[in-house]
Design a protein around this motif. Structure first.
Motif, PDB file in Angstrom:
ATOM      1  N   ALA A  90      -8.176   3.945   8.046  1.00  0.00           N
ATOM      2  CA  ALA A  90      -6.844   4.016   7.420  1.00  0.00           C
ATOM      3  C   ALA A  90      -5.970   2.935   8.057  1.00  0.00           C
ATOM      4  O   ALA A  90      -5.581   3.066   9.226  1.00  0.00           O
ATOM      5  N   PRO A  91      -5.677   1.834   7.301  1.00  0.00           N
ATOM      6  CA  PRO A  91      -4.868   0.767   7.900  1.00  0.00           C
ATOM      7  C   PRO A  91      -3.481   1.264   8.266  1.00  0.00           C
ATOM      8  O   PRO A  91      -2.956   2.170   7.613  1.00  0.00           O
ATOM      9  N   TYR A  92      -2.888   0.659   9.304  1.00  0.00           N
ATOM     10  CA  TYR A  92      -1.552   1.084   9.717  1.00  0.00           C
ATOM     11  C   TYR A  92      -0.480   0.680   8.722  1.00  0.00           C
ATOM     12  O   TYR A  92       0.557   1.308   8.620  1.00  0.00           O
ATOM     13  N   ASP A  93      -0.731  -0.416   8.010  1.00  0.00           N
ATOM     14  CA  ASP A  93       0.329  -0.914   7.142  1.00  0.00           C
ATOM     15  C   ASP A  93      -0.301  -1.571   5.930  1.00  0.00           C
ATOM     16  O   ASP A  93      -1.472  -1.953   5.941  1.00  0.00           O
ATOM     17  N   VAL A  94       0.528  -1.721   4.889  1.00  0.00           N
ATOM     18  CA  VAL A  94       0.055  -2.383   3.683  1.00  0.00           C
ATOM     19  C   VAL A  94      -0.241  -3.863   3.991  1.00  0.00           C
ATOM     20  O   VAL A  94      -1.128  -4.471   3.383  1.00  0.00           O
ATOM     21  N   ASP A  95       0.472  -4.420   4.952  1.00  0.00           N
ATOM     22  CA  ASP A  95       0.234  -5.807   5.356  1.00  0.00           C
ATOM     23  C   ASP A  95      -0.858  -5.810   6.434  1.00  0.00           C
ATOM     24  O   ASP A  95      -0.637  -5.326   7.545  1.00  0.00           O
ATOM     25  N   LYS A 377      -1.777   6.436   1.346  1.00  0.00           N
ATOM     26  CA  LYS A 377      -1.970   5.444   0.279  1.00  0.00           C
ATOM     27  C   LYS A 377      -0.712   5.349  -0.580  1.00  0.00           C
ATOM     28  O   LYS A 377      -0.294   4.254  -0.953  1.00  0.00           O
ATOM     29  N   ILE A 378      -0.106   6.501  -0.873  1.00  0.00           N
ATOM     30  CA  ILE A 378       1.145   6.482  -1.663  1.00  0.00           C
ATOM     31  C   ILE A 378       2.224   5.737  -0.884  1.00  0.00           C
ATOM     32  O   ILE A 378       2.954   4.898  -1.428  1.00  0.00           O
ATOM     33  N   ASP A 379       2.312   6.020   0.422  1.00  0.00           N
ATOM     34  CA  ASP A 379       3.289   5.331   1.285  1.00  0.00           C
ATOM     35  C   ASP A 379       3.120   3.819   1.169  1.00  0.00           C
ATOM     36  O   ASP A 379       4.088   3.073   0.979  1.00  0.00           O
ATOM     37  N   HIS A 380       1.876   3.370   1.289  1.00  0.00           N
ATOM     38  CA  HIS A 380       1.622   1.924   1.280  1.00  0.00           C
ATOM     39  C   HIS A 380       1.902   1.336  -0.100  1.00  0.00           C
ATOM     40  O   HIS A 380       2.429   0.220  -0.219  1.00  0.00           O
ATOM     41  N   ALA A 381       1.565   2.106  -1.150  1.00  0.00           N
ATOM     42  CA  ALA A 381       1.829   1.623  -2.516  1.00  0.00           C
ATOM     43  C   ALA A 381       3.336   1.483  -2.728  1.00  0.00           C
ATOM     44  O   ALA A 381       3.813   0.476  -3.268  1.00  0.00           O
ATOM     45  N   GLU A 383       5.606   1.088  -0.411  1.00  0.00           N
ATOM     46  CA  GLU A 383       6.095   0.006   0.451  1.00  0.00           C
ATOM     47  C   GLU A 383       5.867  -1.353  -0.226  1.00  0.00           C
ATOM     48  O   GLU A 383       6.740  -2.226  -0.200  1.00  0.00           O
ATOM     49  N   ALA A 384       4.691  -1.473  -0.868  1.00  0.00           N
ATOM     50  CA  ALA A 384       4.385  -2.746  -1.556  1.00  0.00           C
ATOM     51  C   ALA A 384       5.247  -2.903  -2.808  1.00  0.00           C
ATOM     52  O   ALA A 384       5.718  -4.006  -3.112  1.00  0.00           O
ATOM     53  N   ALA A 385       5.484  -1.785  -3.502  1.00  0.00           N
ATOM     54  CA  ALA A 385       6.261  -1.857  -4.755  1.00  0.00           C
ATOM     55  C   ALA A 385       7.753  -2.016  -4.496  1.00  0.00           C
ATOM     56  O   ALA A 385       8.473  -2.606  -5.303  1.00  0.00           O
ATOM     57  N   LEU A 386       8.221  -1.475  -3.380  1.00  0.00           N
ATOM     58  CA  LEU A 386       9.664  -1.504  -3.076  1.00  0.00           C
ATOM     59  C   LEU A 386       9.903  -2.184  -1.730  1.00  0.00           C
ATOM     60  O   LEU A 386      10.382  -1.552  -0.766  1.00  0.00           O
ATOM     61  N   PRO A 387       9.567  -3.468  -1.612  1.00  0.00           N
ATOM     62  CA  PRO A 387       9.701  -4.117  -0.299  1.00  0.00           C
ATOM     63  C   PRO A 387      11.155  -4.135   0.153  1.00  0.00           C
ATOM     64  O   PRO A 387      12.055  -4.398  -0.634  1.00  0.00           O
ATOM     65  N   GLY A 388      11.350  -3.808   1.415  1.00  0.00           N
ATOM     66  CA  GLY A 388      12.713  -3.801   1.970  1.00  0.00           C
ATOM     67  C   GLY A 388      13.507  -2.562   1.596  1.00  0.00           C
ATOM     68  O   GLY A 388      14.630  -2.375   2.055  1.00  0.00           O
ATOM     69  N   ILE A 389      12.928  -1.698   0.735  1.00  0.00           N
ATOM     70  CA  ILE A 389      13.640  -0.473   0.335  1.00  0.00           C
ATOM     71  C   ILE A 389      12.923   0.750   0.909  1.00  0.00           C
ATOM     72  O   ILE A 389      13.532   1.610   1.520  1.00  0.00           O
ATOM     73  N   TYR A 390      11.614   0.794   0.699  1.00  0.00           N
ATOM     74  CA  TYR A 390      10.845   1.954   1.167  1.00  0.00           C
ATOM     75  C   TYR A 390      10.016   1.551   2.394  1.00  0.00           C
ATOM     76  O   TYR A 390       9.215   0.620   2.337  1.00  0.00           O
ATOM     77  N   PHE A 391      10.231   2.226   3.493  1.00  0.00           N
ATOM     78  CA  PHE A 391       9.425   1.997   4.704  1.00  0.00           C
ATOM     79  C   PHE A 391       8.819   3.316   5.142  1.00  0.00           C
ATOM     80  O   PHE A 391       9.561   4.261   5.433  1.00  0.00           O
ATOM     81  N   PRO A 392       7.484   3.396   5.260  1.00  0.00           N
ATOM     82  CA  PRO A 392       6.913   4.614   5.840  1.00  0.00           C
ATOM     83  C   PRO A 392       7.423   4.802   7.271  1.00  0.00           C
ATOM     84  O   PRO A 392       7.749   3.819   7.953  1.00  0.00           O
TER      85      PRO A 392
END
Ligand code: FAD
Length: 440
Positions: A90-95, A377-381, A383-392
């Motif tokens: 499980a990666p720590y981050d989407v990046d 996975k939802i968190d990362h999705a 985060e990717a869809a809402l950069p700068g808005i949603y942070f896990p």
């Protein structure tokens, strides 16, 4: 410039001495242990630690991050080991570039002490155990061998860890000093997975390994020499616990039942289990962290937390940055500087203490579940869809310097919005199905 006496040249003590030395203060740093560079390091404490954005930032600010991270090992995510031996990463981050680092405590301790000693106005004395502080006059008393030594200063800073002697003096001399210590029912024991015969790592090198087993767990962090340091977090007491599992056959049976894939990699398991100490895990909250312009607490001395967010040292390093900033901002009023530092950090230390306890439950229990992995996975999705808005939450704590308390608040709000949206979505779906059924 002021004269500071610092008690404790652990991780935060060395770093703070470097910061104060750079400002031109006169610093005497006293440590009860021998020089860690002579090889006798921190018995019973974690051999390696996870360092992340906050800690790295504090090292960068004094120009030693590259040196400190030279031998650190990037860990890009959690490698979950289930009982059947199956692995889930499980990666720590989407990046994928965002990672935490496994770093050796001894090497990092040596790096910060050397950074402090670059300044001729910083002096380090090993084998000096602080016994007491007179908080009204900032006089520190030490035992060294059979001698008693006294050090006078403008201010004493207690960087002497979770069982701080400076804090003890404050407790006994300040009326209404608030103090709370809370021990977990779990202790920890360090064990080893040695390198393979060719010197390579026997498990995935760039991951933090977790064997989550609901009420207890084992983790492993990689070391530069090809080994892993494993830490078993387990109940002290109970039908299956450190207390009841002492005989070699019982230890082996427990490991074979719970961590079957790890046992073949641990040839010294039984000796390590018998010889290595069982450590306790404590959360300490106290207030205030300062007394007038004479005494101040930093790091674990002010706010020891359990290690499950991998943030104790990171937070202690962040303390050093904030205290240095406050001392510069209020250079003619040290009491104000200490007070500002305390007000900035206390709320965040309390928030981190809660997050760390919460993450124990997450690591030992939830990481094993499919629902948890789906939520990540939802968190990362998002985060990717809402950069700068949603942070896990994990991202905010580990990969940003958003204050811990603000990160916790923001995560609660995000969860509320997310769960509300899911409920509304489900209600609309149910309504539409009902309408369709009725029409047909
Ligand atoms: C098992 C475990 C795993 C951990 N993993 C992580 C992690 O992955 N990431 C992370 O960020 N944090 C982690 N931590 C937390 C981290 O170890 C601490 O938060 C960090 O060491 C705090 O630094 P400090 O300088 O305040 O205290 P310490 O590192 O404890 O240093 C205190 C120093 O003061 C000295 N001292 C104590 N009493 C006296 C005295 N009376 N006189 C003179 N000197 C004295 C000690 O010898 C020591 O050198 C972990 C902790 C544990 C127990």
């Amino acid at each position: 410039m002021a004269k500071f006496v610092l008690i404790g040249s652990g991780l935060a003590g060395g770093l703070l001495a470097a910061y104060l030395g750079r400002r031109g203060h006169d610093v005497d740093l006293y440590e009860r242990r021998a020089d860690p560079r002579e090889g006798n390091i921190v018995g019973g404490r974690s051999i390696n630690l996870a360092i992340s954005t906050r800690g790295i930032h504090a090292l960068e600010k004094i120009g030693i991050a590259d040196d400190a991270l030279r031998h650190a090992i990037p860990m890009r995510g959690r490698m979950i080991h289930d009982k059947s031996g199956a692995l889930h990463f499980a990666p720590y981050d989407v990046d994928p570039k965002k990672c935490i680092y496994s770093i050796g405590r001894a090497a990092l301790n040596a790096t910060v002490i050397e950074a402090a000693q670059c300044y001729s106005n910083v002096r380090v004395q090993f084998n000096h155990t602080c016994t007491d502080i007179d908080i009204h006059s900032a006089i520190a008393h030490f035992e060294t061998g059979s001698c008693a030594v006294t050090a006078r200063s403008d201010a004493v800073i207690g960087v002497d860890g979770a069982f701080s002697a400076v804090r003890k003096s404050m407790r006994s001399q300040i009326a209404n000093f608030q103090y709370d210590e809370n021990y977990l029912a779990h202790g920890y024991k360090e064990l080893t997975v040695p390198p393979a015969p060719d010197g390579s790592w026997q498990m995935e090198k760039n991951a933090l390994h977790i064997w989550p087993r609901k009420s207890f767990m084992m983790i492993a962090l990689p070391n530069p020499d090809g080994s892993f340091t494993c830490t078993l977090f387990w109940e002290f007491e109970g039908p299956r616990s450190f207390a009841t599992t002492k005989k070699k056959t019982d230890v082996r049976r427990f490991f074979e039942e719970e961590f079957p894939d790890a046992v073949p990699l641990m040839p010294t398991l039984l000796d390590d289990f018998r010889n290595n100490p069982t450590g306790s895990l404590v959360t300490i909250r106290c207030a205030p962290w300062f007394y007038r312009d004479k005494v101040c607490l930093v790091g674990d001395a002010a706010h020891a937390v359990v290690p499950f967010y991998g943030q104790g040292m990171n937070a202690a390093f962040e303390d050093c940055v904030v205290l240095d900033h406050c001392l510069q901002k209020f250079s003619v009023n040290r009491e104000r500087a200490f007070a500002e530092y305390f007000h900035d950090r206390k709320e965040n230390a309390d928030a981190l203490a809660d997050l760390a306890i919460g993450n124990f439950i997450e690591m030992r229990d939830k990481t094993a579940s499919k629902a948890f992995r789906a939520k990540k996975k939802i968190d990362h999705a998002l985060e990717a869809a809402l950069p700068g808005i949603y942070f896990p939450l994990y991202t905010m704590v580990t990969f940003t310097r958003i204050p811990y308390s603000a990160a916790a608040r923001r995560a609660r709000l995000q969860d509320l919005v997310l769960y509300t949206a899911v409920i509304i979505f489900l209600l609309i779906a149910i309504l539409m199905v009902a309408i369709l059924i009725r029409r047909s």
